[in-house]
Write a protein that holds these residues in place. Structure first.
Motif, PDB file in Angstrom:
ATOM      1  N   MET A   1       0.838  -1.173   0.000  1.00  0.00           N
ATOM      2  CA  MET A   1       0.000   0.000   0.000  1.00  0.00           C
ATOM      3  C   MET A   1       0.890   1.245   0.000  1.00  0.00           C
ATOM      4  O   MET A   1       1.893   1.289   0.680  1.00  0.00           O
ATOM      5  N   THR A   2       0.507   2.227  -0.789  1.00  0.00           N
ATOM      6  CA  THR A   2       1.264   3.466  -0.888  1.00  0.00           C
ATOM      7  C   THR A   2       0.327   4.643  -0.673  1.00  0.00           C
ATOM      8  O   THR A   2      -0.745   4.706  -1.273  1.00  0.00           O
ATOM      9  N   THR A   3       0.737   5.561   0.184  1.00  0.00           N
ATOM     10  CA  THR A   3      -0.010   6.794   0.392  1.00  0.00           C
ATOM     11  C   THR A   3       0.768   7.934  -0.243  1.00  0.00           C
ATOM     12  O   THR A   3       1.963   8.093   0.000  1.00  0.00           O
ATOM     13  N   LEU A   4       0.083   8.714  -1.060  1.00  0.00           N
ATOM     14  CA  LEU A   4       0.699   9.829  -1.771  1.00  0.00           C
ATOM     15  C   LEU A   4      -0.012  11.118  -1.404  1.00  0.00           C
ATOM     16  O   LEU A   4      -1.231  11.123  -1.209  1.00  0.00           O
ATOM     17  N   HIS A   5       0.738  12.195  -1.336  1.00  0.00           N
ATOM     18  CA  HIS A   5       0.168  13.506  -1.033  1.00  0.00           C
ATOM     19  C   HIS A   5       0.268  14.365  -2.281  1.00  0.00           C
ATOM     20  O   HIS A   5       1.293  14.396  -2.951  1.00  0.00           O
ATOM     21  N   ILE A   6      -0.830  15.071  -2.562  1.00  0.00           N
ATOM     22  CA  ILE A   6      -0.952  15.773  -3.826  1.00  0.00           C
ATOM     23  C   ILE A   6      -1.333  17.227  -3.578  1.00  0.00           C
ATOM     24  O   ILE A   6      -2.312  17.513  -2.894  1.00  0.00           O
ATOM     25  N   LYS A   7      -0.569  18.131  -4.179  1.00  0.00           N
ATOM     26  CA  LYS A   7      -0.810  19.564  -4.053  1.00  0.00           C
ATOM     27  C   LYS A   7      -1.892  19.995  -5.041  1.00  0.00           C
ATOM     28  O   LYS A   7      -1.976  19.470  -6.147  1.00  0.00           O
ATOM     29  N   ASN A   8      -2.696  20.961  -4.645  1.00  0.00           N
ATOM     30  CA  ASN A   8      -3.769  21.570  -5.444  1.00  0.00           C
ATOM     31  C   ASN A   8      -5.002  20.684  -5.580  1.00  0.00           C
ATOM     32  O   ASN A   8      -5.852  20.928  -6.421  1.00  0.00           O
ATOM     33  N   MET A   9      -5.131  19.688  -4.763  1.00  0.00           N
ATOM     34  CA  MET A   9      -6.297  18.802  -4.786  1.00  0.00           C
ATOM     35  C   MET A   9      -7.291  19.350  -3.768  1.00  0.00           C
ATOM     36  O   MET A   9      -7.232  19.017  -2.590  1.00  0.00           O
ATOM     37  N   VAL A  10      -8.202  20.221  -4.240  1.00  0.00           N
ATOM     38  CA  VAL A  10      -8.988  21.017  -3.301  1.00  0.00           C
ATOM     39  C   VAL A  10     -10.500  20.842  -3.403  1.00  0.00           C
ATOM     40  O   VAL A  10     -11.229  21.505  -2.670  1.00  0.00           O
ATOM     41  N   GLU A  23      -6.393   5.196 -11.749  1.00  0.00           N
ATOM     42  CA  GLU A  23      -6.990   3.994 -12.331  1.00  0.00           C
ATOM     43  C   GLU A  23      -6.528   3.792 -13.775  1.00  0.00           C
ATOM     44  O   GLU A  23      -6.363   2.660 -14.221  1.00  0.00           O
ATOM     45  N   GLN A  24      -6.287   4.894 -14.487  1.00  0.00           N
ATOM     46  CA  GLN A  24      -5.767   4.822 -15.856  1.00  0.00           C
ATOM     47  C   GLN A  24      -4.414   4.101 -15.875  1.00  0.00           C
ATOM     48  O   GLN A  24      -4.087   3.374 -16.802  1.00  0.00           O
ATOM     49  N   LEU A  25      -3.630   4.302 -14.809  1.00  0.00           N
ATOM     50  CA  LEU A  25      -2.320   3.654 -14.709  1.00  0.00           C
ATOM     51  C   LEU A  25      -2.418   2.237 -14.149  1.00  0.00           C
ATOM     52  O   LEU A  25      -1.404   1.565 -13.964  1.00  0.00           O
ATOM     53  N   GLY A  26      -3.641   1.800 -13.840  1.00  0.00           N
ATOM     54  CA  GLY A  26      -3.844   0.441 -13.356  1.00  0.00           C
ATOM     55  C   GLY A  26      -3.724   0.291 -11.850  1.00  0.00           C
ATOM     56  O   GLY A  26      -3.650  -0.837 -11.345  1.00  0.00           O
ATOM     57  N   PHE A  27      -3.713   1.380 -11.112  1.00  0.00           N
ATOM     58  CA  PHE A  27      -3.613   1.308  -9.658  1.00  0.00           C
ATOM     59  C   PHE A  27      -4.999   1.103  -9.058  1.00  0.00           C
ATOM     60  O   PHE A  27      -5.997   1.604  -9.577  1.00  0.00           O
ATOM     61  N   THR A  28      -5.051   0.398  -7.952  1.00  0.00           N
ATOM     62  CA  THR A  28      -6.300   0.185  -7.234  1.00  0.00           C
ATOM     63  C   THR A  28      -6.390   1.228  -6.118  1.00  0.00           C
ATOM     64  O   THR A  28      -5.601   1.204  -5.171  1.00  0.00           O
ATOM     65  N   VAL A  39      -3.205   4.015  -2.642  1.00  0.00           N
ATOM     66  CA  VAL A  39      -3.423   2.903  -3.565  1.00  0.00           C
ATOM     67  C   VAL A  39      -2.951   1.614  -2.906  1.00  0.00           C
ATOM     68  O   VAL A  39      -2.089   1.637  -2.031  1.00  0.00           O
ATOM     69  N   LYS A  40      -3.537   0.505  -3.324  1.00  0.00           N
ATOM     70  CA  LYS A  40      -3.213  -0.783  -2.705  1.00  0.00           C
ATOM     71  C   LYS A  40      -1.820  -1.280  -3.077  1.00  0.00           C
ATOM     72  O   LYS A  40      -1.205  -2.018  -2.328  1.00  0.00           O
ATOM     73  N   GLU A  41      -1.318  -0.839  -4.242  1.00  0.00           N
ATOM     74  CA  GLU A  41      -0.012  -1.289  -4.703  1.00  0.00           C
ATOM     75  C   GLU A  41       1.122  -0.547  -3.967  1.00  0.00           C
ATOM     76  O   GLU A  41       0.946   0.576  -3.523  1.00  0.00           O
ATOM     77  N   VAL A  42       2.264  -1.211  -3.883  1.00  0.00           N
ATOM     78  CA  VAL A  42       3.483  -0.546  -3.433  1.00  0.00           C
ATOM     79  C   VAL A  42       4.141  -0.017  -4.697  1.00  0.00           C
ATOM     80  O   VAL A  42       4.573  -0.798  -5.550  1.00  0.00           O
TER      81      VAL A  42
END
Length: 188
Positions: A1-10, A23-28, A39-42
């Protein structure tokens, strides 16, 4: 599992776009919220770079730096409370931020100021004024109701702050309408 932080997501539309990219990249997608994607993937570095490039094309920035991530979390709390919380808590925002991030508010405040060049208070005021603009344009609430909903002590306080930030009174703004509103991620 990977947690990502994203700027400008408001906003909810931002969440939708980020979900679609992942999802386009195939991540769950496991969880998604303002400023955060899990996402569930590492994810490997190459996958993160690919995600970062696609997000950048849509105006988002993948954050690696811990301090920048904290600032985005602070912004997320403020934006959620001002723009998306229908049940106003009328609670001190500094206490809420400190409680949600499990950190000392003084540290968070200094960090925010050093990275953003403005204070949490000024950022919050800008967000509140944008919400006032939105509510004025919708024309469904009185100025008294807007003041109460956004936690202002009085209509006078709201009007004075609105004029200081925009140069206009709320009634004059209401006449000229929506063309004076700004996107949430463009406020600083």
């Amino acid at each position: 599992m990977t947690t990502l932080h994203i700027k400008n997501m408001v906003c909810n539309r931002c969440i939708k776009v980020v979900r679609e990219v992942a999802e386009q990249l195939g991540f769950t997608v496991d969880q998604i919220g303002l400023g955060e994607l899990q996402v569930k993937e590492v994810l490997q570095d190459a996958q993160k770079e690919q995600l970062a490039a696609l997000l950048l094309a849509d105006g988002f920035e993948l954050l690696d730096d811990r301090k920048a991530t904290l600032v985005e979390k602070i912004k997320g709390v403020i934006i959620r409370e001002v723009h998306h919380n229908q049940q106003r808590r009328h609670q001190n925002l500094s206490v809420l931020i400190a409680d949600e991030l499990h950190m000392d508010y003084s540290y968070l405040s200094n960090l925010f100021s050093s990275l953003e060049g403005t204070t949490i208070e000024k950022y919050t005021i800008l967000q509140r004024i944008e919400k006032v603009k939105e509510l004025l344009v919708y024309d469904e609430l009185t100025l008294s109701e807007i003041a109460w909903q956004l936690g202002y002590s009085s209509v006078h306080h709201l009007s004075a702050q609105f004029k200081k930030v925009t140069g206009l009174t709320p009634s004059h703004f209401k006449k000229i309408g929506e063309n004076r509103r700004k996107p949430l991620d463009g406020l600083q």
